[in-house]
Design a protein around this motif. Structure first.
Motif, PDB file in Angstrom:
ATOM      1  N   HIS A   4      -3.467  -1.313   8.204  1.00 41.29           N
ATOM      2  CA  HIS A   4      -3.206  -1.793   6.850  1.00 41.29           C
ATOM      3  C   HIS A   4      -1.994  -2.730   6.785  1.00 41.29           C
ATOM      4  O   HIS A   4      -1.081  -2.620   7.588  1.00 41.29           O
ATOM      5  CB  HIS A   4      -2.931  -0.622   5.896  1.00 41.29           C
ATOM      6  CG  HIS A   4      -3.701   0.614   6.216  1.00 41.29           C
ATOM      7  ND1 HIS A   4      -5.046   0.703   6.005  1.00 41.29           N
ATOM      8  CD2 HIS A   4      -3.320   1.791   6.757  1.00 41.29           C
ATOM      9  CE1 HIS A   4      -5.464   1.899   6.394  1.00 41.29           C
ATOM     10  NE2 HIS A   4      -4.441   2.573   6.867  1.00 41.29           N
TER      11      HIS A   4
ATOM     12  N   HIS B 159      -0.291   7.043   2.041  1.00 38.65           N
ATOM     13  CA  HIS B 159       0.851   6.262   2.553  1.00 38.65           C
ATOM     14  C   HIS B 159       1.764   5.844   1.394  1.00 38.65           C
ATOM     15  O   HIS B 159       2.990   5.929   1.486  1.00 38.65           O
ATOM     16  CB  HIS B 159       0.361   4.990   3.244  1.00 38.65           C
ATOM     17  CG  HIS B 159      -0.110   5.188   4.646  1.00 38.65           C
ATOM     18  ND1 HIS B 159       0.690   5.706   5.637  1.00 38.65           N
ATOM     19  CD2 HIS B 159      -1.308   4.911   5.245  1.00 38.65           C
ATOM     20  CE1 HIS B 159       0.023   5.732   6.788  1.00 38.65           C
ATOM     21  NE2 HIS B 159      -1.203   5.265   6.572  1.00 38.65           N
TER      22      HIS B 159
ATOM     23  N   HIS C 114      -6.746   7.226   1.479  1.00 39.94           N
ATOM     24  CA  HIS C 114      -5.765   7.251   2.569  1.00 39.94           C
ATOM     25  C   HIS C 114      -4.544   6.370   2.243  1.00 39.94           C
ATOM     26  O   HIS C 114      -3.398   6.730   2.540  1.00 39.94           O
ATOM     27  CB  HIS C 114      -6.468   6.758   3.839  1.00 39.94           C
ATOM     28  CG  HIS C 114      -5.588   6.611   5.026  1.00 39.94           C
ATOM     29  ND1 HIS C 114      -5.317   7.641   5.898  1.00 39.94           N
ATOM     30  CD2 HIS C 114      -4.888   5.545   5.494  1.00 39.94           C
ATOM     31  CE1 HIS C 114      -4.512   7.215   6.842  1.00 39.94           C
ATOM     32  NE2 HIS C 114      -4.230   5.941   6.627  1.00 39.94           N
TER      33      HIS C 114
ATOM     34  N   ASP D 125       0.004   7.929  10.557  1.00 37.54           N
ATOM     35  CA  ASP D 125      -1.039   8.724   9.922  1.00 37.54           C
ATOM     36  C   ASP D 125      -0.779  10.220  10.076  1.00 37.54           C
ATOM     37  O   ASP D 125      -0.478  10.698  11.175  1.00 37.54           O
ATOM     38  CB  ASP D 125      -2.407   8.358  10.509  1.00 37.54           C
ATOM     39  CG  ASP D 125      -2.890   7.022   9.973  1.00 37.54           C
ATOM     40  OD1 ASP D 125      -2.246   6.495   9.044  1.00 37.54           O
ATOM     41  OD2 ASP D 125      -3.900   6.515  10.473  1.00 37.54           O
TER      42      ASP D 125
ATOM     43  N   SER E  30       0.783  -0.993   9.032  1.00 40.67           N
ATOM     44  CA  SER E  30       0.385  -0.091  10.117  1.00 40.67           C
ATOM     45  C   SER E  30      -0.639  -0.782  10.997  1.00 40.67           C
ATOM     46  O   SER E  30      -0.819  -1.996  10.930  1.00 40.67           O
ATOM     47  CB  SER E  30      -0.180   1.193   9.527  1.00 40.67           C
ATOM     48  OG  SER E  30      -1.432   0.923   8.954  1.00 40.67           O
TER      49      SER E  30
HETATM   50 ZN    ZN Z   1      -2.842   4.803   7.840  1.00 48.41          ZN
END
Ligand code: ZN
Ligand code: KG4
Length: 364
Positions: A145, A122, A118, A316, A142
């Motif tokens: 993260h 990004h 994932h 996302d 985010s």
């Molecule tokens: Zn994310």
């Protein structure tokens, strides 16, 4: 995989069920559809993402979401050349829902299955949107993260720093909750800050006095709590003006921390003399106007390009997963039906593990 091909992306690692279809020709990609089913209203009254609720909602909606993405792209399953799915890191129940669905589709159609990190989704988004050349410096901020990375290749990342506790998005969300505001907290805090004086209340900048690019946001949230309690004791309640001042002070502190740590990371990156120096930002917190302006100014001062993808591709989504999966497919990689769902999956395998695990899952 060579020539032009079509790929489906599936994302379900946190609280967004997403599917997208891309037409890809090497690093150039066209987004044919990009569908996101959010879950905010399911989690709103809990003040944060509840993993079990998220997992169930993904399992219920993922096939509908994929159907939507296919129909919006004008393609059918048999027109595709591969299926990319987030295989981690994230909330394991949600990741499993996506991985199991992708495996089923791959087994039924014979299409290649590609497990995607994932965070790589990004991290590669500035290439999807702006065809940025390697290496570039990425600030990924985010709800789940927070990392500063040199992105050197499709699967080649060097982490220069990250949070040791909460992510900035989590800190925005918790601050909003402490001040009785709606979720997600980022947009609410940013809007309320406009009504206040950001210099009226002094908040700390944790870890700013220490060398390096690591960050901490949990103490900042505790400082907001203390200031709130002091104001309530003094005024007999939380005045609207004090709340606005606190939102402004909090946003300013987050901006200062992120911009200063990025400045230090830029020094390391620029010492490598990249051919086309570029600073990029991604993740939901990249929507914050004050942060964007601070990073843009920093890039300008260094005479380098600044890239901030459109918001729908910062938060996302599955287009980024399809794109990252396409790069693996081009490189000849493919996974089997034994593809595992991974709660933790650091991008830079050589970097020491970060401490702590936020409420949105383990820090990668
Ligand atoms: Zn994310
Ligand atoms: O990338 P994202 O959609 O999902 C995760 O991977 O977590 O990011 C969501 C986070 C939330 O914590 C939200 O409060 C934050 O991004 N956010 C913002 C803003 N818009 C969203 N934070 C600060 N300012 C904003 N304008």
């Amino acid at each position: 995989m060579t020539g032009t091909f079509h790929i489906l992306g599936i994302e379900s690692s946190c609280d967004d069920t997403a599917a997208a279809v891309l037409r890809v020709d090497r690093s150039k990609a066209q987004i044919l559809s990009n569908v996101v089913y959010g879950q905010s209203e399911l989690h709103a009254r809990f003040g944060g993402v509840v993993p079990e609720i998220a997992a169930r909602a993904h399992a219920e909606k993922i096939d509908l979401c994929i159907e939507d993405a296919l129909s919006q792209s004008g393609l059918a399953l048999e027109d595709l050349d591969g299926i990319a799915v987030t295989a981690g890191p994230g909330l394991i129940g949600g990741v499993l829902a996506g991985v199991m669905c992708a495996k089923g589709l791959s087994a039924a159609t014979g299409l290649p299955l590609i497990g995607v990190n994932h965070l790589a989704g990004h991290a590669l988004t500035p290439r999807l949107t702006d065809d940025v050349t390697y290496p570039y410096l990425l600030l990924l901020v985010s709800g789940g993260h927070c990392q500063i990375l040199i992105v050197r290749g499709d699967e080649d990342f060097t982490r220069l720093g990250g949070t040791i506790d909460d992510s900035p998005g989590e800190a925005f969300d918790k601050t909003a909750k402490l001040l009785g505001m709606s979720q997600p907290g980022g947009p609410a805090v940013e809007a309320e800050a406009r009504n206040g004086d950001q210099r009226a209340i002094a908040l700390p900048r944790p870890l700013l006095d220490r060398p390096g690019c690591d960050m901490s946001f949990s103490g900042l949230k505790t400082a907001v709590l203390r200031q709130r309690d002091a104001a309530v004791a003094r005024d007999g309640g939380l005045k609207r003006s004090v709340r606005a001042d606190l939102c402004g002070a909090f946003q300013l502190a987050v901006r200062d921390i992120l911009v200063e740590k990025t400045r230090r990371a830029l020094d390391i990156y620029l010492a490598e003399r990249p051919k086309t120096p570029t600073l990029a930002v991604a993740g939901g917190v990249a929507a914050n106007g004050m942060l964007r302006a601070g990073l843009e100014k920093l890039a300008r001062q260094q005479g380098m390009a600044f890239v901030a993808p459109p918001l729908a591709l910062c938060t996302d989504n599955a287009a980024m997963i399809a794109y990252a999966g396409a790069q693996r497919l081009i490189a000849g990689a493919q996974d089997g039906l034994d593809l595992a769902a991974r709660p933790r999956w650091p991008l830079d395998q050589k970097a020491p593990a970060m401490l702590g695990a936020g409420k949105r899952g383990a820090k990668a």
